[in-house]
Design an enzyme around this catalytic site. Structure first.
Site, PDB file in Angstrom:
ATOM      1  N   LYS A 128      84.398  24.681  57.023  1.00  0.00           N
ATOM      2  CA  LYS A 128      84.686  25.951  57.695  1.00  0.00           C
ATOM      3  C   LYS A 128      84.764  25.749  59.209  1.00  0.00           C
ATOM      4  O   LYS A 128      83.984  24.984  59.789  1.00  0.00           O
ATOM      5  CB  LYS A 128      83.580  26.954  57.337  1.00  0.00           C
ATOM      6  CG  LYS A 128      83.805  28.376  57.821  1.00  0.00           C
ATOM      7  CD  LYS A 128      82.682  29.265  57.314  1.00  0.00           C
ATOM      8  CE  LYS A 128      82.858  30.723  57.739  1.00  0.00           C
ATOM      9  NZ  LYS A 128      81.777  31.568  57.207  1.00  0.00           N
ATOM     10  N   LEU A 178      83.664  36.191  62.844  1.00  0.00           N
ATOM     11  CA  LEU A 178      82.974  35.672  61.654  1.00  0.00           C
ATOM     12  C   LEU A 178      82.269  36.762  60.853  1.00  0.00           C
ATOM     13  O   LEU A 178      81.968  36.563  59.679  1.00  0.00           O
ATOM     14  CB  LEU A 178      81.951  34.581  62.011  1.00  0.00           C
ATOM     15  CG  LEU A 178      82.528  33.274  62.558  1.00  0.00           C
ATOM     16  CD1 LEU A 178      81.424  32.400  63.127  1.00  0.00           C
ATOM     17  CD2 LEU A 178      83.295  32.524  61.471  1.00  0.00           C
ATOM     18  N   SER A 204      83.646  35.426  55.267  1.00  0.00           N
ATOM     19  CA  SER A 204      84.367  34.798  56.343  1.00  0.00           C
ATOM     20  C   SER A 204      84.802  33.368  56.024  1.00  0.00           C
ATOM     21  O   SER A 204      85.518  32.752  56.814  1.00  0.00           O
ATOM     22  CB  SER A 204      83.481  34.797  57.602  1.00  0.00           C
ATOM     23  OG  SER A 204      82.270  34.082  57.389  1.00  0.00           O
ATOM     24  N   ILE A 225      76.169  35.260  55.841  1.00  0.00           N
ATOM     25  CA  ILE A 225      75.154  36.129  56.421  1.00  0.00           C
ATOM     26  C   ILE A 225      75.250  37.540  55.852  1.00  0.00           C
ATOM     27  O   ILE A 225      74.404  38.385  56.105  1.00  0.00           O
ATOM     28  CB  ILE A 225      75.266  36.153  57.956  1.00  0.00           C
ATOM     29  CG1 ILE A 225      73.974  36.684  58.612  1.00  0.00           C
ATOM     30  CG2 ILE A 225      76.486  36.969  58.407  1.00  0.00           C
ATOM     31  CD1 ILE A 225      73.954  36.545  60.114  1.00  0.00           C
ATOM     32  N   GLY A 226      76.301  37.779  55.045  1.00  0.00           N
ATOM     33  CA  GLY A 226      76.458  39.095  54.423  1.00  0.00           C
ATOM     34  C   GLY A 226      77.315  39.052  53.171  1.00  0.00           C
ATOM     35  O   GLY A 226      77.649  40.084  52.602  1.00  0.00           O
ATOM     36  N   GLY A 227      77.684  37.816  52.768  1.00  0.00           N
ATOM     37  CA  GLY A 227      78.548  37.630  51.607  1.00  0.00           C
ATOM     38  C   GLY A 227      79.653  36.628  51.857  1.00  0.00           C
ATOM     39  O   GLY A 227      80.563  36.480  51.041  1.00  0.00           O
ATOM     40  N   SER A 228      79.585  35.906  52.964  1.00  0.00           N
ATOM     41  CA  SER A 228      80.717  35.120  53.441  1.00  0.00           C
ATOM     42  C   SER A 228      81.012  33.849  52.656  1.00  0.00           C
ATOM     43  O   SER A 228      82.064  33.247  52.843  1.00  0.00           O
ATOM     44  CB  SER A 228      80.533  34.770  54.920  1.00  0.00           C
ATOM     45  OG  SER A 228      80.703  35.923  55.708  1.00  0.00           O
TER      46      SER A 228
END
EC number: 3.5.1.4
Length: 549
Positions: A128, A178, A204, A225-228
């Site tokens: 990434k 991001l 992301s 950090i939230g589903g990335s």
């Protein structure tokens, strides 16, 4: 001096120049083609096609046994990666010349010594964009960072990959900031879903998802950090793992809000098999990264546990069908029910997970994401002379009209976070009152999102993934099926909408919109129990294969 307006054009031109040396003619894609996933495979030899359909575990074994050379493997994946870029716009930085030089050295070493360098000898691994690779630009989706953020060192995980024998060959697209579950920026543009060009591959780590879905990489590294990690894995039909904080190495990344520790992201793998998730974790933790990164816990990888040692004969699984905010679309609910029935037929203990405070959880984590009111994001975007892409606008609206939080405010939010986690832990432990065994459930099976891969710029509910970031629980995503829209199929009606958000997402439900998109689910485990989580995933997949109707 590079003018701001020239940055995107120059970045794209440089990427094209590096790829063109490895491209023998562009692939023709008809304008009306929706499913693009097979086009990148169209110019492969039979041997190359076999190679790119192997998972990472098989590839390193085949190289070790000298069935294929590292150069042969890399050549196959590069051919697909170049074509995947043409059809999905999934790549950012490219280091193909260096990769082939490394592959040659690895082949020579194996030839001369009869030994491999390490457990990933010759394996191409994609990275990434915001994970540092020495000598490469690290724009992380910001125009203002392009050409100004060339990495002077490798991220720790990159160093570990190199020492294990992996070959780094491409970096992949990320969204602006991001902090987005789609992949769009003003440097390289929008990434599309290879299974349906009208839909997002997620974010992301969306470049990783699109590339691996096209068979352009056998293993990729993302962050979450939230589903990335989990959202791109789900939207692209892959396996993905978000571990607990402080398990896998996380140093050497370049993004906004460095130093913010109210909610911390995690590095993790996106792969084509469950066993490859275990391979990645094992390689990372066998390298003892806690000796180099102080924030990490000294928790060696327990390979026996990951292989099933200590698991009860019959698991206790709770299934979350509805988080109380947005009921998922019918294909997702149907997939959950299929697993429910398969697990029950196999004698496992299955109960329904009773959702608690998911809307409150989102409201809290949105504050923790944007403690400064979005100021750093706005400043970075303005400094680059650019404007917000749609998904950036959407997330920053969550802090619109308020000032940055004071230290006293942040202390209170941290206390709220810990109280939320304590309540959730007690809720999990209380499931022992509802299981046949009298034990709390071993894991939660749940959706990854309320929809399959949605149309671009419409992602609007993170709660099925961000909830577990707030609780710092590990989650593994795995593919179940591919959705096919047929005129004769009937679906149960969605329930009455409880709020405006659910009303919008339910209005999106049209089978033809999601035709050909992957269906994936998520398994959530106890904190810092990644090995047990992957062991349970193996059980679930075996049960489903043997007991699904």
């Amino acid at each position: 001096m590079i003018e701001i307006q020239d940055v995107a054009a120059r970045k794209r031109k440089e990427r094209e120049a590096k790829l063109s040396a490895y491209r023998k003619g562009r692939i023709y894609v008809p304008r009306d083609a929706i499913d693009l996933s097979q086009y990148p495979l169209s110019k492969l030899t039979e041997t190359e096609r076999i190679i790119v359909h192997c998972d990472a575990t098989a590839i390193v074994d085949l190289i070790r046994k000298r069935v294929y050379t590292a150069q042969e493997v890399l050549r196959a994946f590069v051919k697909v990666a170049v074509a995947a870029q043409d059809v999905t716009n999934c790549l950012s930085e490219v280091l193909l010349d260096e990769a082939f030089h490394q592959a040659s050295k690895l082949d020579q070493y194996l030839e001369n010594t009869g030994n491999v360098i390490g457990p990933l000898h010759g394996l191409p691994v994609s990275i990434k964009d915001h994970i540092k690779i020495k000598g490469l630009d690290t724009s992380s989706g910001y125009l203002g960072w392009a050409y100004k953020t060339v990495a002077d060192s490798d991220a720790l995980l990159v160093e570990i990959l190199r020492n294990a024998g992996a070959i780094l060959y491409v970096k992949t697209q990320t969204p602006q900031t991001l902090l987005s579950l789609e992949t769009d920026n003003n440097v390289f543009g929008k990434t599309i879903n290879p299974f349906n060009r009208n839909l997002t591959p997620g974010g992301s780590s969306g470049g990783e998802g699109a590339l691996i879905a096209c068979h352009g990489s056998p293993m990729g590294v993302g962050t979450d950090i939230g589903g990335s990690i989990r959202i791109p894995a789900a939207h692209c039909g892959l396996y993905g793992l978000k571990g607990s904080v402080a398990r896998l190495p996380h140093s050497g990344l370049l993004g906004s809000h460095d130093g913010m520790d109210a909610i911390v992201g995690c590095v993790g793998p996106l792969t084509r098999s469950a066993r490859d998730l275990e391979l990645f974790c094992r390689v990372m933790l066998d390298a003892e990264p806690w000796l180099s990164e102080p924030a990490l816990l000294e928790m060696p990888w327990k390979r026996g546990v990951a292989n099933g040692e200590g698991l009860p004969d019959k698991l206790a699984i709770a299934i979350l069908f509805d988080d109380g905010v947005v009921t998922p679309h019918p294909p997702i609910t149907q997939a959950l029910n299929k697993y429910k029935h398969a697990l029950a037929r196999a004698g496992h203990d299955v109960i329904e997970w009773q959702a608690v405070d998911h809307q409150n959880g989102w409201d809290l984590i949105a504050k923790l994401y944007l403690l400064d009111g979005g100021a750093e994001y706005y400043e970075t975007i303005r400094a680059g002379g650019e404007s917000e892409v749609p998904q950036t606008e959407w997330i920053l609206k969550h802090a619109q009209g308020r000032d940055p939080y004071t230290p006293a405010d942040i202390f209170k939010l941290n206390l709220e976070r810990e109280a939320f986690r304590s309540k959730a832990l007690a809720h999990w432990n209380a499931t022992q009152q509802r299981t046949v065994s009298g034990r709390p459930v071993d894991a939660i099976l749940c959706p990854v999102a309320p929809t399959l891969a949605p149309p671009h710029n419409t992602t609007s509910w993170w709660g099925y993934t961000s909830h577990w970031n707030l609780l710092d629980l590990p989650g593994a995503v795995f593919p179940v099926d591919r959705f096919t829209a047929t005129a004769s199929a009937t679906y149960p009606p969605l329930p009455h909408s409880r709020n405006d958000l659910e009303n919008f997402i339910h209005s999106q439900w049209n089978p033809t919109t999601y035709d050909n998109t992957p269906i994936c689910l998520q398994l959530v485990g106890r904190r810092h129990n990644e090995e047990k989580l992957l062991a349970m995933l193996n059980v679930l997949e075996k049960v489903f294969k043997e007991n699904a109707l």
